[in-house]
Design a protein around this motif. Structure first.
Motif, mmCIF file in Angstrom:
data_model
loop_
_atom_site.group_PDB
_atom_site.id
_atom_site.type_symbol
_atom_site.label_atom_id
_atom_site.label_comp_id
_atom_site.label_asym_id
_atom_site.label_seq_id
_atom_site.Cartn_x
_atom_site.Cartn_y
_atom_site.Cartn_z
ATOM 1 N N PRO A 61 -14.006 -20.446 -6.616
ATOM 2 C CA PRO A 61 -13.967 -20.712 -5.172
ATOM 3 C C PRO A 61 -13.100 -19.716 -4.415
ATOM 4 C CG PRO A 61 -13.748 -22.751 -6.397
ATOM 5 C CD PRO A 61 -13.653 -21.642 -7.402
ATOM 6 N N TYR A 62 -13.353 -19.652 -3.106
ATOM 7 C CA TYR A 62 -12.661 -18.683 -2.253
ATOM 8 C C TYR A 62 -11.144 -18.847 -2.273
ATOM 9 C CZ TYR A 62 -15.688 -15.421 0.094
ATOM 10 O OH TYR A 62 -16.482 -14.349 0.371
ATOM 11 N N GLU A 63 -10.490 -17.763 -1.822
ATOM 12 C CA GLU A 63 -9.040 -17.579 -1.836
ATOM 13 C C GLU A 63 -8.539 -17.375 -3.260
ATOM 14 O OE1 GLU A 63 -6.377 -19.861 0.466
ATOM 15 O OE2 GLU A 63 -7.634 -19.889 2.237
ATOM 16 N N SER A 64 -9.134 -16.390 -3.925
ATOM 17 C CA SER A 64 -8.721 -16.097 -5.295
ATOM 18 C C SER A 64 -8.900 -14.617 -5.593
ATOM 19 C CB SER A 64 -9.547 -16.929 -6.292
ATOM 20 O OG SER A 64 -9.121 -16.681 -7.610
ATOM 21 N N ALA A 65 -7.776 -13.926 -5.722
ATOM 22 C CA ALA A 65 -7.780 -12.520 -6.122
ATOM 23 C C ALA A 65 -6.510 -12.262 -6.924
ATOM 24 C CB ALA A 65 -7.848 -11.597 -4.911
ATOM 25 N N VAL A 66 -6.499 -11.144 -7.630
ATOM 26 C CA VAL A 66 -5.355 -10.799 -8.473
ATOM 27 C C VAL A 66 -4.878 -9.399 -8.116
ATOM 28 C CG1 VAL A 66 -4.674 -10.232 -10.847
ATOM 29 C CG2 VAL A 66 -5.964 -12.308 -10.393
ATOM 30 N N PHE A 67 -3.568 -9.229 -8.043
ATOM 31 C CA PHE A 67 -2.993 -7.884 -7.981
ATOM 32 C C PHE A 67 -2.508 -7.548 -9.385
ATOM 33 C CE2 PHE A 67 0.750 -10.572 -7.378
ATOM 34 C CZ PHE A 67 1.667 -9.985 -8.251
ATOM 35 N N LEU A 68 -2.624 -6.301 -9.755
ATOM 36 C CA LEU A 68 -2.125 -5.825 -11.045
ATOM 37 C C LEU A 68 -1.268 -4.591 -10.789
ATOM 38 C CD1 LEU A 68 -5.465 -6.091 -13.081
ATOM 39 C CD2 LEU A 68 -3.532 -7.674 -13.184
ATOM 40 N N VAL A 69 -0.006 -4.678 -11.161
ATOM 41 C CA VAL A 69 0.930 -3.570 -10.998
ATOM 42 C C VAL A 69 1.602 -3.333 -12.346
ATOM 43 C CG1 VAL A 69 3.018 -2.737 -9.831
ATOM 44 C CG2 VAL A 69 1.350 -4.129 -8.569
ATOM 45 N N LYS A 70 1.747 -2.088 -12.733
ATOM 46 C CA LYS A 70 2.372 -1.775 -14.016
ATOM 47 C C LYS A 70 3.758 -2.409 -14.092
ATOM 48 C CE LYS A 70 0.020 2.346 -15.668
ATOM 49 N NZ LYS A 70 0.101 3.805 -15.926
ATOM 50 N N GLU A 71 4.028 -3.004 -15.231
ATOM 51 C CA GLU A 71 5.270 -3.752 -15.387
ATOM 52 C C GLU A 71 6.503 -2.863 -15.282
ATOM 53 O OE1 GLU A 71 6.827 -7.590 -17.872
ATOM 54 O OE2 GLU A 71 5.109 -6.460 -18.623
ATOM 55 N N GLU A 72 6.353 -1.582 -15.487
ATOM 56 C CA GLU A 72 7.494 -0.678 -15.365
ATOM 57 C C GLU A 72 8.028 -0.632 -13.937
ATOM 58 O OE1 GLU A 72 6.251 3.792 -15.107
ATOM 59 O OE2 GLU A 72 4.752 2.804 -16.373
ATOM 60 N N TYR A 73 7.234 -1.125 -12.984
ATOM 61 C CA TYR A 73 7.662 -1.158 -11.588
ATOM 62 C C TYR A 73 8.145 -2.541 -11.174
ATOM 63 C CZ TYR A 73 5.107 3.247 -11.572
ATOM 64 O OH TYR A 73 4.663 4.513 -11.862
ATOM 65 N N ARG A 74 8.506 -3.368 -12.141
ATOM 66 C CA ARG A 74 8.953 -4.737 -11.873
ATOM 67 C C ARG A 74 10.108 -4.758 -10.862
ATOM 68 N NH1 ARG A 74 9.928 -9.879 -14.960
ATOM 69 N NH2 ARG A 74 8.242 -9.223 -16.337
ATOM 70 N N ILE A 75 11.081 -3.868 -11.034
ATOM 71 C CA ILE A 75 12.227 -3.849 -10.132
ATOM 72 C C ILE A 75 11.802 -3.471 -8.714
ATOM 73 C CG2 ILE A 75 14.460 -2.785 -9.635
ATOM 74 C CD1 ILE A 75 14.465 -4.731 -11.971
ATOM 75 N N LEU A 76 10.909 -2.485 -8.598
ATOM 76 C CA LEU A 76 10.411 -2.099 -7.278
ATOM 77 C C LEU A 76 9.695 -3.269 -6.615
ATOM 78 C CD1 LEU A 76 8.917 1.475 -7.908
ATOM 79 C CD2 LEU A 76 11.108 0.890 -6.865
ATOM 80 N N GLN A 77 8.936 -4.005 -7.407
ATOM 81 C CA GLN A 77 8.199 -5.134 -6.848
ATOM 82 C C GLN A 77 9.164 -6.222 -6.389
ATOM 83 O OE1 GLN A 77 4.747 -6.009 -9.036
ATOM 84 N NE2 GLN A 77 4.234 -7.849 -7.913
ATOM 85 N N MET A 78 10.203 -6.459 -7.168
ATOM 86 C CA MET A 78 11.192 -7.458 -6.782
ATOM 87 C C MET A 78 11.949 -7.020 -5.530
ATOM 88 S SD MET A 78 14.639 -8.666 -8.619
ATOM 89 C CE MET A 78 15.371 -7.221 -7.840
ATOM 90 N N GLU A 79 12.279 -5.723 -5.458
ATOM 91 C CA GLU A 79 12.956 -5.221 -4.272
ATOM 92 C C GLU A 79 12.101 -5.415 -3.017
ATOM 93 O OE1 GLU A 79 15.524 -1.573 -6.358
ATOM 94 O OE2 GLU A 79 13.708 -1.148 -5.189
ATOM 95 N N THR A 80 10.786 -5.324 -3.188
ATOM 96 C CA THR A 80 9.866 -5.450 -2.059
ATOM 97 C C THR A 80 9.730 -6.889 -1.590
ATOM 98 O OG1 THR A 80 8.614 -3.562 -2.904
ATOM 99 C CG2 THR A 80 7.518 -4.955 -1.273
ATOM 100 N N PHE A 81 9.669 -7.845 -2.519
ATOM 101 C CA PHE A 81 9.307 -9.215 -2.164
ATOM 102 C C PHE A 81 10.391 -10.260 -2.411
ATOM 103 C CE2 PHE A 81 5.133 -7.199 -3.154
ATOM 104 C CZ PHE A 81 4.568 -7.323 -1.894
ATOM 105 N N GLN A 82 11.554 -9.869 -2.878
ATOM 106 C CA GLN A 82 12.575 -10.856 -3.238
ATOM 107 C C GLN A 82 13.080 -11.632 -2.029
ATOM 108 O OE1 GLN A 82 16.596 -9.450 -4.163
ATOM 109 N NE2 GLN A 82 15.855 -7.370 -3.797
ATOM 110 N N ASN A 83 13.499 -12.864 -2.282
ATOM 111 C CA ASN A 83 14.158 -13.700 -1.284
ATOM 112 C C ASN A 83 15.671 -13.549 -1.482
ATOM 113 O OD1 ASN A 83 11.936 -15.712 -0.009
ATOM 114 N ND2 ASN A 83 11.415 -15.221 -2.120
ATOM 115 N N SER A 84 16.212 -12.461 -0.985
ATOM 116 C CA SER A 84 17.597 -12.119 -1.294
ATOM 117 C C SER A 84 18.614 -12.937 -0.506
ATOM 118 C CB SER A 84 17.833 -10.624 -1.038
ATOM 119 O OG SER A 84 17.531 -10.305 0.309
#
Length: 469
Positions: free
Chosen positions: A301-324
């Motif tokens: 059903p609608y509203e379903s997609a996946v993002f895939l980002v290389k795990e080596e960029y985990r810190i960059l991803q956290m820096e982008t979206f973290q609730n600091s």
């Protein structure tokens, strides 16, 4: 209101039985459901009731006002956009998602374990698409938010390459983005991220009848940047003609130059399910990020997609979206939590319908869906090629057929023809513009579409074109 709520709670089994019966009747008659309702009279807006009606009466009101104009968009002859169907297993998973009503956040094991279900589902998707497990993935609403999430991490990477923390400092300079035929959702994402949709450097395509990146021109544009890092948006199946960029050649460029490689493979990525078509995505695992849309070829059903980002960029991803600045959410570095790795803090268990469907039908089930849809598209393409009234605008590379009226002098009649075709309620397609022609797109991506449907669609087209002529 209190009395209605109390009665509904007591009678929940009865209410669910009503919905079950109505849902079953709809799904069992989906092939006969109109794909479009022409000249529909939209009901006037109702006033919010003071005390409410209770759920059973509201079901009756809904069925009287809105249900008759609900189209069969998950049916076998709805070929507009790239709209997948819903497998029985995914419907079951979606209903349970609503019933359990989990907020998918942390994998720490306190509160709920829904994020663990999501991690397992992402693992299944990686295995289905034969991608390595070094990708970190999560569920979002669609390809737009998947592209947005991937490109947000790419923006953070680009900033770090220039010794800046964009997530904290903001965008204050032009970041270069190279692309040839991006999907509109990628362009929208660039606008939302402050990168600017006008700051794209357009790369030439392989030729006038192609939408794929010209690798020589790409390298020439890279050289002009003189070592400046950039983002490359490439296509794993373009919208009009399902053209694929040459990932093998892009991989070679990535070994020579410094750039973030993003692939929008919203539906084309599912070519990896088939031995016959997986060559189209060869070497895509070397990308830094990938978009995959589950409510297309995964048939959930609608509203379903996946993002895939290389795990080596985990810190960059956290820096982008973290609730600091939210102590009540805990330390974002302490454990993996989806609320620190993607845009939404609050998400339903979007992964469950996909988990159900992949568990129910496995790799072979999805291989069969992909190969059947491609076979149907190619058969439809042959009918177009052999027609006196229609012609292909591009080869049928995978599951989408792009065509127009054969007589170029009748280009102004294309929109009229499509409107009349959709008004029959037997089929739904969408307009496009490709290679200086007004065209029509037919996307085969539904698990229940059959050869009978293809023939019915083509017969209907011939009936309509006779009226146009």
């Amino acid at each position: 209101m209190k009395e209605h709520l109390k009665n509904d709670a007591v009678n929940i089994s009865h209410l669910l039985d009503i919905i079950k019966k109505q849902g079953s009747e709809y799904l069992n008659s989906l092939a006969d459901r109109a794909t479009s309702v022409p000249n529909v009279s939209v009901p006037e807006l109702a006033d919010l009731p003071e005390n409410g009606y209770g759920t059973e009466e509201v079901i009756r009101i809904f069925n009287e006002r809105f249900e008759p104009v609900m189209v069969g968009s998950s049916g076998p002859r709805y070929l507009g956009f790239v709209t997948g169907g819903t497998t029985p297993a995914s419907v079951a998973g979606d209903w349970l998602t609503t019933i359990y009503d989990q907020n998918t956040q942390s994998t720490k094991g306190q509160g709920d374990i829904s994020a663990n279900v999501e991690l397992e589902t992402v693992k299944f998707i990686l295995e289905l698409l034969e991608l390595p497990h070094h990708f970190l993935g999560g569920f979002v609403t669609g390809a737009t938010m998947s592209n947005f999430t991937c490109l947000a991490v790419a923006r953070q990477w680009l900033g770090k390459e220039k010794s800046r923390d964009v997530a904290k400092e903001g965008v204050s300079e032009v970041f270069r983005v190279l692309t040839a035929t991006p999907h509109s959702s990628s362009v929208k994402s660039l606008a939302l991220l402050g990168l600017g949709s006008n700051n794209m450097i357009k790369i030439k395509t392989e030729g006038s009848d192609r939408e794929a990146i010209s690798v020589p021109d790409l390298e020439e544009q890279i050289k002009r940047l003189d070592g400046e890092p950039f983002i490359l948006i490439s296509s794993g199946g373009t919208v009009n003609t399902v053209d694929f960029d040459d990932f093998m050649e892009i991989r070679k460029l990535k070994e020579q130059y410094n750039f973030w490689w993003h692939i929008d493979a919203a539906f084309g990525g599912f070519a990896a399910c088939s031995e016959h078509y997986k060559h189209l995505v060869k070497d895509w695992e070397y990308a830094d990020s990938i978009t995959v849309d589950c409510h297309k070829w995964l048939n959930v059903p609608y509203e379903s997609a996946v993002f895939l980002v290389k795990e080596e960029y985990r810190i960059l991803q956290m820096e982008t979206f973290q609730n600091s600045n939210a102590p009540y959410l805990g330390d974002p570095l302490d454990n993996f939590g989806y609320l620190n790795f993607l845009p939404e803090n609050s998400r339903r268990l979007k992964a469950l319908p996909a988990w159900f469907s992949m568990m129910a039908y496995g790799k072979n089930g999805y291989r069969d869906i992909v190969e059947n849809n491609v076979s149907l598209a190619r058969n439809f393409g042959r009918l177009i090629e052999n027609s006196n009234d229609f012609k292909l605008l591009a080869p049928v590379r995978l599951n989408t057929v792009c065509f127009t009226l054969k007589d170029d002098a009748k280009q102004n009649e294309v929109e009229k023809f499509l409107e009349m075709l959709n008004d029959t309620g037997k089929v739904f397609m969408t307009p496009t513009f490709y290679n200086q022609h007004k065209g029509i797109r037919a996307a085969f991506v539904n698990w229940i579409t059959s050869e009978t449907d293809v023939q019915l669609i083509f017969d209907t087209m011939n009936e309509v074109i006779a009226d146009v002529n």
